[in-house]
Design a protein around this motif. Sequence first.
Motif, PDB file in Angstrom:
ATOM      1  N   GLN A 125     -17.590 -25.524 -13.661  1.00  0.00           N
ATOM      2  CA  GLN A 125     -16.931 -24.621 -12.708  1.00  0.00           C
ATOM      3  C   GLN A 125     -15.455 -24.394 -13.029  1.00  0.00           C
ATOM      4  O   GLN A 125     -14.969 -23.268 -12.946  1.00  0.00           O
ATOM      5  CB  GLN A 125     -17.109 -25.122 -11.275  1.00  0.00           C
ATOM      6  N   ASP A 126     -14.726 -25.433 -13.395  1.00  0.00           N
ATOM      7  CA  ASP A 126     -13.312 -25.263 -13.739  1.00  0.00           C
ATOM      8  C   ASP A 126     -13.151 -24.409 -14.996  1.00  0.00           C
ATOM      9  O   ASP A 126     -12.271 -23.545 -15.064  1.00  0.00           O
ATOM     10  CB  ASP A 126     -12.628 -26.619 -13.937  1.00  0.00           C
ATOM     11  N   THR A 127     -14.003 -24.638 -15.973  1.00  0.00           N
ATOM     12  CA  THR A 127     -13.956 -23.857 -17.209  1.00  0.00           C
ATOM     13  C   THR A 127     -14.280 -22.398 -16.928  1.00  0.00           C
ATOM     14  O   THR A 127     -13.579 -21.495 -17.411  1.00  0.00           O
ATOM     15  CB  THR A 127     -14.941 -24.429 -18.245  1.00  0.00           C
ATOM     16  N   ALA A 128     -15.327 -22.146 -16.159  1.00  0.00           N
ATOM     17  CA  ALA A 128     -15.710 -20.770 -15.824  1.00  0.00           C
ATOM     18  C   ALA A 128     -14.587 -20.056 -15.081  1.00  0.00           C
ATOM     19  O   ALA A 128     -14.287 -18.893 -15.357  1.00  0.00           O
ATOM     20  CB  ALA A 128     -16.994 -20.754 -15.000  1.00  0.00           C
ATOM     21  N   LYS A 129     -13.959 -20.754 -14.161  1.00  0.00           N
ATOM     22  CA  LYS A 129     -12.860 -20.172 -13.382  1.00  0.00           C
ATOM     23  C   LYS A 129     -11.673 -19.815 -14.287  1.00  0.00           C
ATOM     24  O   LYS A 129     -11.093 -18.740 -14.176  1.00  0.00           O
ATOM     25  CB  LYS A 129     -12.427 -21.163 -12.298  1.00  0.00           C
ATOM     26  N   LYS A 130     -11.321 -20.712 -15.189  1.00  0.00           N
ATOM     27  CA  LYS A 130     -10.209 -20.482 -16.117  1.00  0.00           C
ATOM     28  C   LYS A 130     -10.496 -19.292 -17.034  1.00  0.00           C
ATOM     29  O   LYS A 130      -9.650 -18.408 -17.236  1.00  0.00           O
ATOM     30  CB  LYS A 130      -9.958 -21.738 -16.948  1.00  0.00           C
ATOM     31  N   LEU A 131     -11.697 -19.256 -17.604  1.00  0.00           N
ATOM     32  CA  LEU A 131     -12.050 -18.169 -18.524  1.00  0.00           C
ATOM     33  C   LEU A 131     -12.171 -16.838 -17.795  1.00  0.00           C
ATOM     34  O   LEU A 131     -11.790 -15.794 -18.325  1.00  0.00           O
ATOM     35  CB  LEU A 131     -13.334 -18.507 -19.279  1.00  0.00           C
ATOM     36  N   LYS A 132     -12.681 -16.852 -16.573  1.00  0.00           N
ATOM     37  CA  LYS A 132     -12.748 -15.636 -15.758  1.00  0.00           C
ATOM     38  C   LYS A 132     -11.346 -15.078 -15.534  1.00  0.00           C
ATOM     39  O   LYS A 132     -11.117 -13.882 -15.665  1.00  0.00           O
ATOM     40  CB  LYS A 132     -13.423 -15.890 -14.421  1.00  0.00           C
ATOM     41  N   LYS A 133     -10.397 -15.959 -15.220  1.00  0.00           N
ATOM     42  CA  LYS A 133      -9.023 -15.518 -15.001  1.00  0.00           C
ATOM     43  C   LYS A 133      -8.434 -14.903 -16.268  1.00  0.00           C
ATOM     44  O   LYS A 133      -7.779 -13.868 -16.225  1.00  0.00           O
ATOM     45  CB  LYS A 133      -8.151 -16.670 -14.516  1.00  0.00           C
ATOM     46  N   GLN A 134      -8.675 -15.544 -17.409  1.00  0.00           N
ATOM     47  CA  GLN A 134      -8.164 -15.011 -18.670  1.00  0.00           C
ATOM     48  C   GLN A 134      -8.755 -13.626 -18.953  1.00  0.00           C
ATOM     49  O   GLN A 134      -8.041 -12.713 -19.363  1.00  0.00           O
ATOM     50  CB  GLN A 134      -8.476 -15.953 -19.827  1.00  0.00           C
ATOM     51  N   LEU A 135     -10.072 -13.476 -18.749  1.00  0.00           N
ATOM     52  CA  LEU A 135     -10.711 -12.187 -18.982  1.00  0.00           C
ATOM     53  C   LEU A 135     -10.204 -11.144 -18.001  1.00  0.00           C
ATOM     54  O   LEU A 135      -9.859 -10.023 -18.386  1.00  0.00           O
ATOM     55  CB  LEU A 135     -12.236 -12.309 -18.887  1.00  0.00           C
ATOM     56  N   LYS A 136     -10.134 -11.510 -16.726  1.00  0.00           N
ATOM     57  CA  LYS A 136      -9.644 -10.575 -15.713  1.00  0.00           C
ATOM     58  C   LYS A 136      -8.211 -10.153 -16.010  1.00  0.00           C
ATOM     59  O   LYS A 136      -7.881  -8.969 -15.927  1.00  0.00           O
ATOM     60  CB  LYS A 136      -9.732 -11.202 -14.321  1.00  0.00           C
ATOM     61  N   ASP A 137      -7.358 -11.096 -16.370  1.00  0.00           N
ATOM     62  CA  ASP A 137      -5.967 -10.759 -16.712  1.00  0.00           C
ATOM     63  C   ASP A 137      -5.911  -9.798 -17.895  1.00  0.00           C
ATOM     64  O   ASP A 137      -5.139  -8.847 -17.896  1.00  0.00           O
ATOM     65  CB  ASP A 137      -5.165 -12.019 -17.026  1.00  0.00           C
ATOM     66  N   PHE A 138      -6.746 -10.047 -18.897  1.00  0.00           N
ATOM     67  CA  PHE A 138      -6.790  -9.160 -20.063  1.00  0.00           C
ATOM     68  C   PHE A 138      -7.226  -7.754 -19.663  1.00  0.00           C
ATOM     69  O   PHE A 138      -6.591  -6.767 -20.032  1.00  0.00           O
ATOM     70  CB  PHE A 138      -7.731  -9.719 -21.131  1.00  0.00           C
ATOM     71  N   LEU A 139      -8.318  -7.659 -18.899  1.00  0.00           N
ATOM     72  CA  LEU A 139      -8.835  -6.354 -18.492  1.00  0.00           C
ATOM     73  C   LEU A 139      -7.889  -5.649 -17.529  1.00  0.00           C
ATOM     74  O   LEU A 139      -7.721  -4.428 -17.594  1.00  0.00           O
ATOM     75  CB  LEU A 139     -10.223  -6.497 -17.873  1.00  0.00           C
ATOM     76  N   THR A 140      -7.253  -6.384 -16.653  1.00  0.00           N
ATOM     77  CA  THR A 140      -6.317  -5.801 -15.694  1.00  0.00           C
ATOM     78  C   THR A 140      -5.095  -5.234 -16.420  1.00  0.00           C
ATOM     79  O   THR A 140      -4.568  -4.186 -16.056  1.00  0.00           O
ATOM     80  CB  THR A 140      -5.879  -6.851 -14.656  1.00  0.00           C
ATOM     81  N   GLU A 141      -4.674  -5.927 -17.472  1.00  0.00           N
ATOM     82  CA  GLU A 141      -3.549  -5.440 -18.270  1.00  0.00           C
ATOM     83  C   GLU A 141      -3.867  -4.094 -18.908  1.00  0.00           C
ATOM     84  O   GLU A 141      -2.991  -3.274 -19.111  1.00  0.00           O
ATOM     85  CB  GLU A 141      -3.238  -6.474 -19.352  1.00  0.00           C
ATOM     86  N   LYS A 142      -5.141  -3.856 -19.208  1.00  0.00           N
ATOM     87  CA  LYS A 142      -5.556  -2.612 -19.860  1.00  0.00           C
ATOM     88  C   LYS A 142      -5.735  -1.458 -18.885  1.00  0.00           C
ATOM     89  O   LYS A 142      -5.725  -0.298 -19.271  1.00  0.00           O
ATOM     90  CB  LYS A 142      -6.884  -2.808 -20.620  1.00  0.00           C
ATOM     91  N   SER A 143      -5.945  -1.760 -17.602  1.00  0.00           N
ATOM     92  CA  SER A 143      -6.205  -0.705 -16.633  1.00  0.00           C
ATOM     93  C   SER A 143      -4.897  -0.096 -16.134  1.00  0.00           C
ATOM     94  O   SER A 143      -3.856  -0.758 -16.128  1.00  0.00           O
ATOM     95  CB  SER A 143      -7.027  -1.230 -15.451  1.00  0.00           C
ATOM     96  N   PRO A 144      -4.935   1.162 -15.708  1.00  0.00           N
ATOM     97  CA  PRO A 144      -3.717   1.802 -15.205  1.00  0.00           C
ATOM     98  C   PRO A 144      -3.242   1.116 -13.923  1.00  0.00           C
ATOM     99  O   PRO A 144      -4.038   0.603 -13.139  1.00  0.00           O
ATOM    100  CB  PRO A 144      -4.146   3.239 -14.936  1.00  0.00           C
ATOM    101  N   LYS A 145      -1.944   1.115 -13.755  1.00  0.00           N
ATOM    102  CA  LYS A 145      -1.384   0.516 -12.541  1.00  0.00           C
ATOM    103  C   LYS A 145      -1.577   1.458 -11.372  1.00  0.00           C
ATOM    104  O   LYS A 145      -1.415   2.647 -11.474  1.00  0.00           O
ATOM    105  CB  LYS A 145       0.115   0.229 -12.737  1.00  0.00           C
ATOM    106  N   ASN A 146      -1.970   0.895 -10.227  1.00  0.00           N
ATOM    107  CA  ASN A 146      -2.198   1.703  -9.019  1.00  0.00           C
ATOM    108  C   ASN A 146      -0.905   2.011  -8.326  1.00  0.00           C
ATOM    109  O   ASN A 146       0.025   1.342  -8.306  1.00  0.00           O
ATOM    110  CB  ASN A 146      -3.150   0.980  -8.066  1.00  0.00           C
TER     111      ASN A 146
END
Length: 146
Positions: A125-146
């Motif tokens: 669970q801790d690993t999944a949470k950490k990797l999810k955050k890294q992926l989300k941060d990466f994808l969020t950086e690519k999306s346009p700012k609202n």
Amino acid sequence: MIISAPGVESNIKVDSPTEFVDLFPTLTDLSNIETPQSLDGKSLVPVMNGDKERVKDFAISQYRRGKHRMGYALRNDRYRYVEWHKNDYRSYKPYKNRNIVARELYDYKKDPLESINVVESEDYQDTAKKLKKQLKDFLTEKSPKN
């Protein structure tokens, strides 16, 4: 990935995560051509020369599944974490948890053939949470700012 270049020692194995987007900046670096700053990739020359052990902590890949689903995977030295998104989600759109229809997590140290998805396992669970955050941060950086 195999790279051979003049002035680079041969038969060196490197375990740094890499992506195809790293090829262009690596080639411009090897050719002494100025690399544009807006590229997603990073030159692998410092790793090839032994100056650095890695140039990035993870690699990202994208897979289409069917007509309206897209998978995004984050791969580091030990794990691969995948999210499958519905509603034609793309990395240039705002990231929304409600679009996630499935998740996967594989531990290459214990399961190099990716035969056991451990994303729901209590031990991961801790690993999944950490990797999810890294992926989300990466994808969020690519999306346009609202």
